[in-house]
Design an enzyme around this catalytic site. Sequence first.
Site, PDB file in Angstrom:
ATOM      1  N   PHE A  53     -19.460  -2.804 -51.532  1.00 29.90           N
ATOM      2  CA  PHE A  53     -20.764  -3.416 -51.284  1.00 29.90           C
ATOM      3  C   PHE A  53     -21.404  -2.775 -50.068  1.00 29.90           C
ATOM      4  O   PHE A  53     -20.805  -2.748 -48.983  1.00 29.90           O
ATOM      5  CB  PHE A  53     -20.628  -4.930 -51.056  1.00 29.90           C
ATOM      6  N   SER A  95     -17.876 -10.809 -33.577  1.00 30.68           N
ATOM      7  CA  SER A  95     -17.564 -12.102 -32.931  1.00 30.68           C
ATOM      8  C   SER A  95     -18.850 -12.763 -32.440  1.00 30.68           C
ATOM      9  O   SER A  95     -19.001 -13.986 -32.517  1.00 30.68           O
ATOM     10  CB  SER A  95     -16.599 -11.894 -31.762  1.00 30.68           C
ATOM     11  N   GLN A 129       2.627  -4.173 -25.410  1.00 36.40           N
ATOM     12  CA  GLN A 129       3.206  -4.284 -24.065  1.00 36.40           C
ATOM     13  C   GLN A 129       4.711  -4.556 -24.154  1.00 36.40           C
ATOM     14  O   GLN A 129       5.508  -3.947 -23.439  1.00 36.40           O
ATOM     15  CB  GLN A 129       2.494  -5.414 -23.299  1.00 36.40           C
ATOM     16  N   ILE A 144     -19.280   2.111 -45.493  1.00 36.41           N
ATOM     17  CA  ILE A 144     -19.020   1.311 -46.695  1.00 36.41           C
ATOM     18  C   ILE A 144     -17.584   1.516 -47.203  1.00 36.41           C
ATOM     19  O   ILE A 144     -17.195   2.611 -47.615  1.00 36.41           O
ATOM     20  CB  ILE A 144     -20.067   1.607 -47.805  1.00 36.41           C
ATOM     21  N   GLU A 179     -17.587  -7.430 -41.158  1.00 38.46           N
ATOM     22  CA  GLU A 179     -18.026  -8.671 -41.828  1.00 38.46           C
ATOM     23  C   GLU A 179     -18.534  -9.696 -40.811  1.00 38.46           C
ATOM     24  O   GLU A 179     -18.235 -10.882 -40.886  1.00 38.46           O
ATOM     25  CB  GLU A 179     -16.925  -9.239 -42.731  1.00 38.46           C
ATOM     26  N   GLY A 235     -26.229  -3.464 -38.555  1.00 36.58           N
ATOM     27  CA  GLY A 235     -25.378  -4.254 -39.448  1.00 36.58           C
ATOM     28  C   GLY A 235     -25.560  -5.743 -39.222  1.00 36.58           C
ATOM     29  O   GLY A 235     -25.749  -6.508 -40.170  1.00 36.58           O
ATOM     30  N   SER A 236     -25.539  -6.155 -37.941  1.00 34.32           N
ATOM     31  CA  SER A 236     -25.655  -7.594 -37.650  1.00 34.32           C
ATOM     32  C   SER A 236     -26.998  -8.111 -38.143  1.00 34.32           C
ATOM     33  O   SER A 236     -27.090  -9.191 -38.716  1.00 34.32           O
ATOM     34  CB  SER A 236     -25.542  -7.846 -36.147  1.00 34.32           C
ATOM     35  N   GLY A 266       6.840   1.844 -23.891  1.00 37.09           N
ATOM     36  CA  GLY A 266       6.331   3.154 -24.322  1.00 37.09           C
ATOM     37  C   GLY A 266       6.329   3.315 -25.832  1.00 37.09           C
ATOM     38  O   GLY A 266       5.443   3.955 -26.406  1.00 37.09           O
TER      39      GLY A 266
HETATM   40  C1  LIG Z   1     -14.212   0.367 -40.921  1.00 38.65           C
HETATM   41  C2  LIG Z   1     -15.460  -0.360 -41.252  1.00 38.65           C
HETATM   42  C3  LIG Z   1     -15.644  -0.867 -42.541  1.00 38.65           C
HETATM   43  C4  LIG Z   1     -16.856  -1.500 -42.858  1.00 38.65           C
HETATM   44  N1  LIG Z   1     -17.080  -1.889 -44.168  1.00 38.65           N
HETATM   45  C5  LIG Z   1     -18.326  -2.326 -44.535  1.00 38.65           C
HETATM   46  C6  LIG Z   1     -18.661  -2.550 -45.914  1.00 38.65           C
HETATM   47  O1  LIG Z   1     -17.822  -2.400 -46.817  1.00 38.65           O
HETATM   48  N2  LIG Z   1     -19.941  -2.921 -46.211  1.00 38.65           N
HETATM   49  C7  LIG Z   1     -20.897  -3.092 -45.262  1.00 38.65           C
HETATM   50  O2  LIG Z   1     -22.038  -3.431 -45.599  1.00 38.65           O
HETATM   51  N3  LIG Z   1     -20.611  -2.900 -43.932  1.00 38.65           N
HETATM   52  C8  LIG Z   1     -19.352  -2.509 -43.564  1.00 38.65           C
HETATM   53  N4  LIG Z   1     -19.056  -2.278 -42.232  1.00 38.65           N
HETATM   54  C9  LIG Z   1     -20.095  -2.505 -41.224  1.00 38.65           C
HETATM   55  C10 LIG Z   1     -19.830  -3.688 -40.323  1.00 38.65           C
HETATM   56  O3  LIG Z   1     -19.948  -4.888 -41.036  1.00 38.65           O
HETATM   57  C11 LIG Z   1     -20.811  -3.579 -39.148  1.00 38.65           C
HETATM   58  O4  LIG Z   1     -20.374  -2.481 -38.351  1.00 38.65           O
HETATM   59  C12 LIG Z   1     -20.884  -4.823 -38.328  1.00 38.65           C
HETATM   60  O5  LIG Z   1     -21.481  -5.863 -39.069  1.00 38.65           O
HETATM   61  C13 LIG Z   1     -21.691  -4.613 -37.030  1.00 38.65           C
HETATM   62  O6  LIG Z   1     -22.887  -3.975 -37.302  1.00 38.65           O
HETATM   63  P1  LIG Z   1     -23.303  -2.676 -36.412  1.00 38.65           P
HETATM   64  O7  LIG Z   1     -22.163  -1.745 -36.425  1.00 38.65           O
HETATM   65  O8  LIG Z   1     -24.590  -2.189 -36.923  1.00 38.65           O
HETATM   66  O9  LIG Z   1     -23.454  -3.243 -34.959  1.00 38.65           O
HETATM   67  P2  LIG Z   1     -24.785  -3.894 -34.336  1.00 38.65           P
HETATM   68  O10 LIG Z   1     -25.318  -4.913 -35.275  1.00 38.65           O
HETATM   69  O11 LIG Z   1     -25.698  -2.799 -33.913  1.00 38.65           O
HETATM   70  O12 LIG Z   1     -24.202  -4.618 -33.061  1.00 38.65           O
HETATM   71  C14 LIG Z   1     -23.882  -3.930 -31.840  1.00 38.65           C
HETATM   72  C15 LIG Z   1     -23.425  -4.988 -30.833  1.00 38.65           C
HETATM   73  O13 LIG Z   1     -24.517  -5.886 -30.541  1.00 38.65           O
HETATM   74  C16 LIG Z   1     -24.108  -7.219 -30.781  1.00 38.65           C
HETATM   75  N5  LIG Z   1     -25.259  -7.989 -31.266  1.00 38.65           N
HETATM   76  C17 LIG Z   1     -26.091  -7.690 -32.283  1.00 38.65           C
HETATM   77  N6  LIG Z   1     -27.021  -8.642 -32.421  1.00 38.65           N
HETATM   78  C18 LIG Z   1     -26.765  -9.588 -31.482  1.00 38.65           C
HETATM   79  C19 LIG Z   1     -27.368 -10.825 -31.130  1.00 38.65           C
HETATM   80  N7  LIG Z   1     -28.433 -11.299 -31.774  1.00 38.65           N
HETATM   81  N8  LIG Z   1     -26.835 -11.528 -30.090  1.00 38.65           N
HETATM   82  C20 LIG Z   1     -25.748 -11.063 -29.425  1.00 38.65           C
HETATM   83  N9  LIG Z   1     -25.128  -9.896 -29.725  1.00 38.65           N
HETATM   84  C21 LIG Z   1     -25.635  -9.167 -30.753  1.00 38.65           C
HETATM   85  C22 LIG Z   1     -23.008  -7.121 -31.840  1.00 38.65           C
HETATM   86  O14 LIG Z   1     -22.188  -8.290 -31.837  1.00 38.65           O
HETATM   87  C23 LIG Z   1     -22.275  -5.880 -31.347  1.00 38.65           C
HETATM   88  O15 LIG Z   1     -21.423  -6.213 -30.288  1.00 38.65           O
HETATM   89  C24 LIG Z   1     -17.837  -1.686 -41.880  1.00 38.65           C
HETATM   90  C25 LIG Z   1     -17.633  -1.197 -40.585  1.00 38.65           C
HETATM   91  C26 LIG Z   1     -16.486  -0.510 -40.267  1.00 38.65           C
HETATM   92  C27 LIG Z   1     -16.339   0.076 -38.902  1.00 38.65           C
END
Ligand SMILES: Cc1cc2nc3c(=O)[nH]c(=O)nc-3n(C[C@H](O)[C@H](O)[C@H](O)COP(=O)(O)OP(=O)(O)OC[C@H]3O[C@@H](n4cnc5c(N)ncnc54)[C@H](O)[C@@H]3O)c2cc1C
Length: 386
Positions: free
Chosen positions: A128, A373, A343, A162, A370, A136-137, A347
């Site tokens: 997906f 935090s 920890q 993805i 997904e 992403g957020s 090593g």
């Molecule tokens: C290995 C891996 C597998 C993944 N698989 C999938 C997948 O199958 N499908 C898919 O769609 N996505 C996938 N993802 C994407 C993942 O869900 C996103 O990386 C994640 O949701 C965070 O989005 P971002 O990386 O754009 O970070 P951002 O949204 O840019 O966030 C950056 C930082 O800002 C913080 N932040 C953002 N908005 C706010 C707010 N309003 N208030 C406070 N803090 C905030 C976030 O918590 C984070 O610390 C995957 C990621 C990885 C690394």
Amino acid sequence: MTEFLATGVLPDEYQQLAKTVRDFAQSVVAPVAARHDAEHSFPYEVVEGMAEMGLFGLPFPEEFGGMGGDYFALCLALEELGKVDQSVAITLEAGVSLGAMPVYRFGTDAQKQEWLPQLASGRALGAFGLTEPGGGSDAGATKTTARLDNGDWVINGSKQFITNSGTDITKLVTVTAVTGEHDGRKEISSILIPVPTPGFTVEPAYDKVGWRASDTHPLTFQDVRVPEENLLGERGRGYANFLRILDEGRIAIAALSTGAAQGCVDESVKYAREREAFGQPISRYQSIEFTIARMEARAHTARTAYYDAAALMLAGKPFKKHAAIAKLVASEAAMDNARDATQIHGGYGFINEFPVARHYRDSKILEIGEGTSEVQLMLIAREVGL
Ligand SMILES: Cc1cc2nc3c(=O)[nH]c(=O)nc-3n(C[C@H](O)[C@H](O)[C@H](O)COP(=O)(O)OP(=O)(O)OC[C@H]3O[C@@H](n4cnc5c(N)ncnc54)[C@H](O)[C@@H]3O)c2cc1C
């Protein structure tokens, strides 16, 4: 029906499932985990084994080739796999909860008949794509577009990170795309893209810190054409539907995280009993004992939280807040336990062939994927009226 989840004492069929997956994890997954991690290779033979056991079909009805179980059964399997190899566990989690579940929840009969038997059998993997390079957020900020042209959706844009999108057995990628605008707001819909489709490109895999045996790629779409019938769910409901999928998925990620947290406890108990320093096993030192006791408390709390969220979900009650709490505490438990377990191993904890070193690298993404935090905290804050 789900009262047992509150007691934590599982009925026989669930215990049997957990034991079967535990045995598989020990005998088939564990021996090859370090090699696949080191080589960044997708564990096809392990996935085949999971497919033969029916794990990809756990929560789906038998009429669609599933095992007729429920989402909690999937969670139990993820917990057992998460103890041993998070890459394998996330492959199953993403395949079922992100790849197949949207089709099961929102698909037409024809879409279910076409896709579910393949996906539930594990012969094919689904992915997906929600996250984009721009964010992403803030999933509502989707820039990928889909416009109707002569009975086809024409899709342009890109997706980022993805899971399961580029394996040899990936057959379906569902994407969210902007399909219009109403009152200045984007209309977002979900669309099924069979793999391969001309114009759809799977870019080279990322060089990841952890989950190195799981498959993760950027995707690009250049005038990708699929029939109008490939719309998944109602037009304009793509974002809302995907939020429902993410709520459920958080319980699954919490279960995987619980497994990781417990795996770190199990490895630490074993190591602390064997390793001697200053003339006695390090397990005799109270600081080590207390560290492991705290790790066990975290794993237990994480498990209780995901059982609780799963109980509400299976009972058809609102579970958004509980799923967010479970994801938050379980992913933090995994990361905290991985740090403590490393920890305790001294090593050796920094050497990749030791499972705790892999957990140390793998667990960080549990606090990000997904829903980070911070996103869980936003959801919880909203649910308590802030
Ligand atoms: C290995 C891996 C597998 C993944 N698989 C999938 C997948 O199958 N499908 C898919 O769609 N996505 C996938 N993802 C994407 C993942 O869900 C996103 O990386 C994640 O949701 C965070 O989005 P971002 O990386 O754009 O970070 P951002 O949204 O840019 O966030 C950056 C930082 O800002 C913080 N932040 C953002 N908005 C706010 C707010 N309003 N208030 C406070 N803090 C905030 C976030 O918590 C984070 O610390 C995957 C990621 C990885 C690394």
